[in-house]
Design an enzyme around this catalytic site. Sequence first.
Site, PDB file in Angstrom:
ATOM      1  N   HIS A  16       0.841  -1.199   0.000  1.00  0.00           N
ATOM      2  CA  HIS A  16       0.000   0.000   0.000  1.00  0.00           C
ATOM      3  C   HIS A  16       0.876   1.248   0.000  1.00  0.00           C
ATOM      4  CE1 HIS A  16      -3.126   2.662   2.194  1.00  0.00           C
ATOM      5  NE2 HIS A  16      -3.510   2.521   0.937  1.00  0.00           N
ATOM      6  N   HIS A  58      -0.606  10.850  -2.576  1.00  0.00           N
ATOM      7  CA  HIS A  58      -1.924  10.477  -2.064  1.00  0.00           C
ATOM      8  C   HIS A  58      -2.821  11.671  -1.777  1.00  0.00           C
ATOM      9  CE1 HIS A  58      -4.860   9.456   1.095  1.00  0.00           C
ATOM     10  NE2 HIS A  58      -4.950   8.307   0.465  1.00  0.00           N
TER      11      HIS A  58
END
Length: 256
Positions: A16, A58
């Site tokens: 991730h 992100h």
Amino acid sequence: MIEKLAAAEEVTVAGHRGYKAAYPENTLLSFRKAVEAGASMLEFDLRRSKDGVVAVIHDDTVDRTTNGTGAVRDHTWEELRGLDAGGWFDPVFEGLRIPSLTQLCEELRAYPDLLLNVEIKPAPDAVQTADQAVAMLQAYGLLPRCVFTSFDAEIVAYLHDTYGLKTQGFLGEDMLHFQEGEQGTYSKMWAIAFPMDKLTKEIVETYRSRGLLTWCYCPDTEAQVDYALECGAGVLTCNDPVPALHRLRRQEAPRV
């Protein structure tokens, strides 16, 4: 290549944002370390700069993961690549940079079997981000390895309808612009991922019966990994891939 996730009986471990637990997320170092640890899939996030460069980051701002401030889309690529994307995590990582998607694609040349989960972040220019990402991944020969993810149901539908790509979404309650109905958002999804606090055997069975692959994020302890496996998750997207990899290796080890 990505189709093998539907046929495979074994569980896949994805990093991730790379190896987020131990290295600054969404940096080339983080991705490299996740692969070195044994992850067979990488998840990463895409946004566009002010001048249209696709960057791997992100948040909608640079505040948390760099030494800069302000929205990603308000910075040129020259400004973004000048930021320190490592020191916020630990001073030892000072000097790491936000990678562009081009730089990541170059890095991925070294890993011909690696699968990719490409997340398009919700933004006013998300469609343009998706178009550029698809074109670049295609140019590098990486598109067959990709599943595309978004919390924006309109982007999931766009990628499905426009390009016929494999998409991963989330529960309707967790998505923007989610559409109910037979031709709604779930019909555009190949896979669905559940956060650990919503993962149950029952929910996995419910969505598997709808023809969706059932994945989860982020099982980062041995207990969480065991629970995810018991529930039937097929891809474990982990901040720390090591507990999942250790568990799966023990499971595969021959008995003596």
